[in-house]
Design a protein around this motif. Structure first.
Motif, short mmCIF file in Angstrom:
data_model
loop_
_atom_site.label_atom_id
_atom_site.label_comp_id
_atom_site.label_asym_id
_atom_site.label_seq_id
_atom_site.Cartn_x
_atom_site.Cartn_y
_atom_site.Cartn_z
N HIS A 171 0.77 -1.33 -0.10
CA HIS A 171 -0.07 -0.01 -0.05
C HIS A 171 0.77 1.28 0.04
O HIS A 171 0.54 2.25 -0.76
CB HIS A 171 -0.93 0.15 1.06
N ASP A 172 1.84 1.25 0.71
CA ASP A 172 2.94 2.41 0.73
C ASP A 172 3.49 2.63 -0.71
O ASP A 172 3.62 3.65 -1.26
CB ASP A 172 4.10 2.12 1.79
N ILE A 173 3.74 1.51 -1.42
CA ILE A 173 4.25 1.58 -2.83
C ILE A 173 3.35 2.27 -3.75
O ILE A 173 3.36 2.94 -4.49
CB ILE A 173 4.66 0.31 -3.41
N MET A 174 1.92 2.03 -3.67
CA MET A 174 0.73 2.34 -4.44
C MET A 174 0.52 3.82 -3.91
O MET A 174 0.48 4.53 -4.74
CB MET A 174 -0.56 1.67 -3.98
N ASP A 175 0.86 4.24 -2.81
CA ASP A 175 0.98 5.73 -2.34
C ASP A 175 2.07 6.52 -3.02
O ASP A 175 2.28 7.67 -2.38
CB ASP A 175 0.79 5.74 -0.89
N GLY A 176 3.03 6.04 -3.68
CA GLY A 176 4.27 6.82 -4.13
C GLY A 176 5.42 6.64 -3.26
O GLY A 176 6.29 7.31 -3.89
N LYS A 232 8.57 5.09 -2.35
CA LYS A 232 9.49 4.02 -2.88
C LYS A 232 10.54 3.50 -1.83
O LYS A 232 11.14 4.32 -1.17
CB LYS A 232 10.29 4.65 -4.12
N PRO A 233 10.20 2.40 -1.28
CA PRO A 233 11.34 1.70 -0.39
C PRO A 233 12.62 1.22 -0.98
O PRO A 233 12.63 1.48 -2.40
CB PRO A 233 10.68 0.53 -0.12
N ASP A 234 13.72 1.48 -0.41
CA ASP A 234 14.89 1.11 -0.87
C ASP A 234 15.10 -0.35 -0.85
O ASP A 234 15.17 -1.00 -0.01
CB ASP A 234 16.14 1.58 0.25
N PRO A 235 14.97 -0.82 -2.18
CA PRO A 235 15.17 -2.28 -2.38
C PRO A 235 16.23 -3.14 -1.69
O PRO A 235 16.01 -4.27 -1.41
CB PRO A 235 15.34 -2.26 -4.05
N ALA A 236 17.32 -2.42 -1.45
CA ALA A 236 18.52 -2.93 -0.64
C ALA A 236 17.89 -3.25 0.87
O ALA A 236 18.55 -4.24 1.48
CB ALA A 236 19.76 -2.04 -0.74
N SER A 237 16.79 -2.47 1.42
CA SER A 237 16.45 -2.94 2.86
C SER A 237 15.37 -3.98 2.56
O SER A 237 15.06 -4.24 3.95
CB SER A 237 15.50 -1.57 3.23
N LEU A 238 14.98 -4.53 1.72
CA LEU A 238 13.82 -5.41 1.74
C LEU A 238 14.34 -6.96 1.50
O LEU A 238 15.42 -7.23 1.09
CB LEU A 238 13.16 -5.54 0.38
N ASP A 239 13.74 -7.85 2.58
CA ASP A 239 13.97 -9.22 2.34
C ASP A 239 13.43 -9.94 1.29
O ASP A 239 12.72 -9.12 0.42
CB ASP A 239 13.63 -9.83 3.75
N GLN A 240 13.73 -10.91 1.07
CA GLN A 240 13.18 -11.87 -0.13
C GLN A 240 11.75 -11.68 -0.69
O GLN A 240 11.32 -11.21 -1.72
CB GLN A 240 13.57 -13.26 -0.17
N LYS A 241 10.91 -11.94 0.37
CA LYS A 241 9.50 -11.70 0.08
C LYS A 241 8.95 -10.34 -0.17
O LYS A 241 8.16 -10.18 -0.90
CB LYS A 241 8.80 -12.25 1.41
N GLU A 242 9.67 -9.46 0.66
CA GLU A 242 9.45 -8.19 0.26
C GLU A 242 9.43 -7.55 -1.04
O GLU A 242 8.84 -6.62 -1.67
CB GLU A 242 9.99 -7.20 1.31
N LEU A 243 10.73 -7.98 -1.33
CA LEU A 243 11.58 -7.73 -2.85
C LEU A 243 10.44 -8.41 -3.80
O LEU A 243 9.96 -7.87 -4.92
CB LEU A 243 12.65 -8.37 -2.93
N HIS A 301 6.98 -8.81 -3.59
CA HIS A 301 6.08 -7.82 -3.48
C HIS A 301 6.18 -6.57 -4.31
O HIS A 301 5.34 -5.99 -4.93
CB HIS A 301 5.33 -7.84 -1.96
N TYR A 302 7.36 -6.09 -3.63
CA TYR A 302 7.66 -4.70 -4.47
C TYR A 302 7.88 -4.94 -5.95
O TYR A 302 7.18 -4.13 -6.76
CB TYR A 302 9.12 -4.16 -3.94
N LYS A 303 8.57 -5.88 -6.31
CA LYS A 303 8.51 -5.91 -8.05
C LYS A 303 7.10 -6.29 -8.74
O LYS A 303 6.88 -5.92 -9.67
CB LYS A 303 9.62 -7.19 -8.24
N THR A 304 6.41 -7.18 -7.91
CA THR A 304 5.13 -7.52 -8.66
C THR A 304 4.13 -6.35 -8.34
O THR A 304 3.50 -6.18 -9.46
CB THR A 304 4.59 -8.64 -7.71
N THR A 305 4.25 -5.45 -7.54
CA THR A 305 3.43 -4.38 -7.51
C THR A 305 3.79 -3.40 -8.43
O THR A 305 2.98 -2.96 -9.38
CB THR A 305 3.64 -3.53 -6.05
N ARG A 306 4.93 -3.14 -8.82
CA ARG A 306 5.42 -2.33 -10.04
C ARG A 306 5.14 -2.86 -11.36
O ARG A 306 4.64 -1.94 -11.93
CB ARG A 306 7.12 -2.14 -9.95
N VAL A 307 5.01 -4.10 -11.53
CA VAL A 307 4.47 -4.69 -12.74
C VAL A 307 2.90 -4.60 -12.79
O VAL A 307 2.38 -4.02 -13.72
CB VAL A 307 4.89 -6.27 -12.60
#
Ligand code: THG
Length: 294
Positions: A254-259, A261-272, A274-280
């Motif tokens: 939901h944060d990503i949808m609100d604009g 942008k998390p630092d991808p380096a701070s994300l664990d595997q599962k978060e990453l 979700h991050y990539k899939t949300t962007r797609v």
């Protein structure tokens, strides 16, 4: 919380299809037990168009499943004779008619059954000219369906609107339009429920990657109050998300949808993932089968 309707008992399945045709209860009852244990809220019984003998098939299927599960049923067929046979055979809770579309002859025959059998109904946004093209058309069709159902005495709270999900590999814009519609529905008709077939979105994607699309899309829809989803009842991670057990992933998406942008380096595997899939799914990155690894 998102109500989960398990899609797995369907005639297209390699194990369940033949069992339905042979009236062999074993594989179907085994599956119904597992889906119930996994935490599904409804079982969808999908017999397809079933032009011939659909009524007998649905009658048998409802009775077969009710022997092993107390879950309410979603009767999934376009054959309204089979639908009525399922409604008659149903003894567990309020059934869900899946579905009645806006095509005049379907409305005409389907709507009276909703009141006669005290069922809930999925209002499928499919009209005379086929599928709606954008969120505005979906909203207009939803209002039309609800109006006509209300006129027949069906309360809005018994109506579950399905905007029809299409595969991302076919049209990424329709995925966005589904989200936009969901946010509109909450504003125009807040008492109406919503439902969407999540697996439609990942149709055509490699089998092992489909759950990532299904899960993240569900989280995105949850931002706009998605009421229920038709899901793969074997995807335990997805069921956990639906039951509110992954609040950190929901917040991230939901944060990503609100604009933000998390630092991808701070994300664990599962978060990453979700991050990539949300962007797609947001259309920021073009979909390809390698979206998770690039
Ligand atoms: N909205 C509503 N009803 C629906 C849909 C919807 N009913 C049908 C469908 N969409 C939801 N049900 C399924 C069932 C199976 C699959 C997808 C959606 C599926 N099956 C795998 C496949 O085809 O590859 C595996 C089949 C198997 O079990 O062997 O993807 O949108 N109201």
């Amino acid at each position: 919380m998102v109500i989960c309707v398990a899609e797995n008992i369907n005639i297209m399945s390699k194990t369940i299809g033949p069992a339905m045709k042979e009236r062999n209860p074993g594989p179907i009852q085994d599956m119904a037990r597992v889906l119930t244990e996994n935490g599904a809220d409804y079982l969808d019984l999908n017999i397809g168009p079933a032009r011939k003998g659909g009524d007998e098939m649905m009658d048998w299927l409802v009775k077969t499943v009710q022997e092993v599960s107390d879950l309410p049923l979603s009767l999934d067929t376009t054959n309204l004779v089979a639908m009525e046979a399922g409604l008659k055979a149903n003894t567990k809770g309020k059934p869900l008619m899946n579905s009645v579309s806006l095509q005049p002859e379907r409305l005409e025959k389907g709507i009276p059954m909703v009141t006669q059998y005290k069922a809930d109904v999925i209002g499928l946004l499919w009209g005379k000219e086929g599928m709606p093209r954008d969120a505005d058309e979906r909203a207009a069709m939803a209002v039309d369906f609800i109006y006509q159902a209300n006129e027949a005495g069906i309360p809005t709270s018994d109506i579950w609107i399905d905007p029809i999900a299409t595969p991302i590999c076919v049209d990424a814009n329709q995925v966005l339009s589904g989200l936009e519609f969901m946010s509109m529905l909450g504003e125009i008709v807040p008492e109406a429920k919503s439902i969407l077939g999540l697996s439609n979105v990942s149709n055509g994607a490699p089998e092992d990657l489909r759950p990532y699309l299904n899960r993240t899309y569900m989280i995105m829809l949850m931002k706009y109050g998605l009421y229920s989803a038709i899901v793969d009842g074997y995807d335990k991670e997805l069921l956990s998300i639906a039951k509110g057990e992954r609040p950190e992933h929901v917040k991230l998406v939901h944060d990503i949808m609100d604009g933000n942008k998390p630092d991808p380096a701070s994300l664990d595997q599962k978060e990453l993932e979700h991050y990539k899939t949300t962007r797609v799914l947001m259309g920021k990155v073009l979909f390809s089968n390698s979206w998770l690894t690039t």
